[in-house]
Design a protein around this motif. Sequence first.
Motif, mmCIF file in Angstrom:
data_model
loop_
_atom_site.group_PDB
_atom_site.id
_atom_site.type_symbol
_atom_site.label_atom_id
_atom_site.label_comp_id
_atom_site.label_asym_id
_atom_site.label_seq_id
_atom_site.Cartn_x
_atom_site.Cartn_y
_atom_site.Cartn_z
ATOM 1 N N PRO A 1 6.493 -15.584 35.276
ATOM 2 C CA PRO A 1 7.676 -15.422 36.837
ATOM 3 C C PRO A 1 8.714 -16.194 34.855
ATOM 4 N N ASN A 2 9.945 -14.873 35.585
ATOM 5 C CA ASN A 2 11.155 -15.721 34.397
ATOM 6 C C ASN A 2 12.309 -17.028 34.956
ATOM 7 N N PRO A 3 11.693 -17.774 34.360
ATOM 8 C CA PRO A 3 12.061 -19.201 35.057
ATOM 9 C C PRO A 3 13.861 -19.265 35.112
ATOM 10 N N PHE A 4 14.798 -18.410 34.376
ATOM 11 C CA PHE A 4 15.870 -18.570 34.028
ATOM 12 C C PHE A 4 17.049 -17.703 35.002
ATOM 13 N N SER A 5 18.043 -17.665 35.287
ATOM 14 C CA SER A 5 18.928 -17.764 35.825
ATOM 15 C C SER A 5 19.178 -16.661 35.875
ATOM 16 N N ALA A 6 19.130 -15.409 34.274
ATOM 17 C CA ALA A 6 19.851 -14.670 33.658
ATOM 18 C C ALA A 6 18.352 -13.537 34.220
ATOM 19 N N ARG B 1 6.180 -37.659 29.260
ATOM 20 C CA ARG B 1 6.662 -37.141 27.580
ATOM 21 C C ARG B 1 6.912 -35.827 27.846
ATOM 22 N N LEU B 2 8.000 -35.661 28.082
ATOM 23 C CA LEU B 2 9.148 -34.247 27.381
ATOM 24 C C LEU B 2 10.039 -34.196 25.970
ATOM 25 N N LEU B 3 10.075 -33.012 25.738
ATOM 26 C CA LEU B 3 10.261 -32.319 24.492
ATOM 27 C C LEU B 3 11.165 -31.368 24.200
ATOM 28 N N PRO B 4 12.054 -31.498 24.892
ATOM 29 C CA PRO B 4 12.712 -30.129 25.437
ATOM 30 C C PRO B 4 13.110 -29.370 23.247
ATOM 31 N N PHE B 5 12.457 -27.557 23.585
ATOM 32 C CA PHE B 5 12.013 -26.983 22.339
ATOM 33 C C PHE B 5 13.527 -25.640 23.034
ATOM 34 N N ALA B 6 14.685 -25.043 23.554
ATOM 35 C CA ALA B 6 14.783 -24.659 24.103
ATOM 36 C C ALA B 6 15.773 -24.498 25.305
ATOM 37 N N ARG B 7 17.171 -24.530 25.202
ATOM 38 C CA ARG B 7 17.784 -24.436 26.560
ATOM 39 C C ARG B 7 18.723 -22.671 26.680
ATOM 40 N N SER B 8 19.232 -22.576 27.734
ATOM 41 C CA SER B 8 20.016 -21.276 27.709
ATOM 42 C C SER B 8 21.056 -21.589 28.184
ATOM 43 N N ALA B 9 21.718 -19.914 27.970
ATOM 44 C CA ALA B 9 23.070 -20.176 28.016
ATOM 45 C C ALA B 9 23.779 -20.833 29.843
ATOM 46 N N THR B 10 22.666 -21.229 30.573
ATOM 47 C CA THR B 10 23.148 -20.927 31.891
ATOM 48 C C THR B 10 22.425 -22.458 32.335
ATOM 49 N N LEU C 1 17.735 -16.626 21.579
ATOM 50 C CA LEU C 1 16.682 -15.234 21.424
ATOM 51 C C LEU C 1 17.498 -14.442 22.745
ATOM 52 N N ASP C 2 17.715 -13.094 22.957
ATOM 53 C CA ASP C 2 18.647 -12.272 23.592
ATOM 54 C C ASP C 2 20.425 -13.317 23.762
ATOM 55 N N GLU C 3 20.798 -13.943 23.350
ATOM 56 C CA GLU C 3 21.995 -14.673 22.841
ATOM 57 C C GLU C 3 22.387 -15.687 24.312
#
Length: 181
Positions: A159-164, A98-107, A52-54
């Motif tokens: 709220p945007n939780p990402f560094s970008a 119990r956590l299941l990762p579904f997405a990772r950011s470039a940062t 998503l959005d590179e």
Amino acid sequence: MVHTAITRLTALLGELSTPGDTVDWDGLAQTTGLRLPADCRDFVTLYGGGELDEYLGVSTPPVAGSPYGDLVDGLDFDPREEPVPPAGTASEDMEERRLLPFARSATGEVAFWLCDARDPDSWDVVVFKRQPLYGEERWIRFEAGFGDFLLGTLGGTLPNPFSAKDFAEPPHAYRNWRQPL
């Protein structure tokens, strides 16, 4: 019928010229015990694994040839066991849940489902910030499922939780693993 959050997300992202991914959802549940939320299943069917959005890589269950088919690799609990909520609710207790990762950011941030209920459609999303700013929480919980989380962060209603910092700014684009660069 497509989940309403995914229908609204499609209006924001547009439709892809390449197909999404085909997953044997019943087979996945039989072999791993894992059932995924309906909005995620619809997203995978429409969009497949990709970026998503590179910036934000979205994982799927195993799909032949897909570099994004690593969702079950992050499964470190037995989905057949009844979830037991931890005694604490503080953000530092997230590692015990119990956590299941579904997405990772470039940062380096990771979005997880908080799998604390039998019904996957009731799972909230939590994001782990790899390098939070001073005073920021490392874990951010959203009382939203997969589709509403993506829609809310892209649309600016969450709220945007990402560094970008510009992640919420349009236009937005999704590129699945079958699309050429």
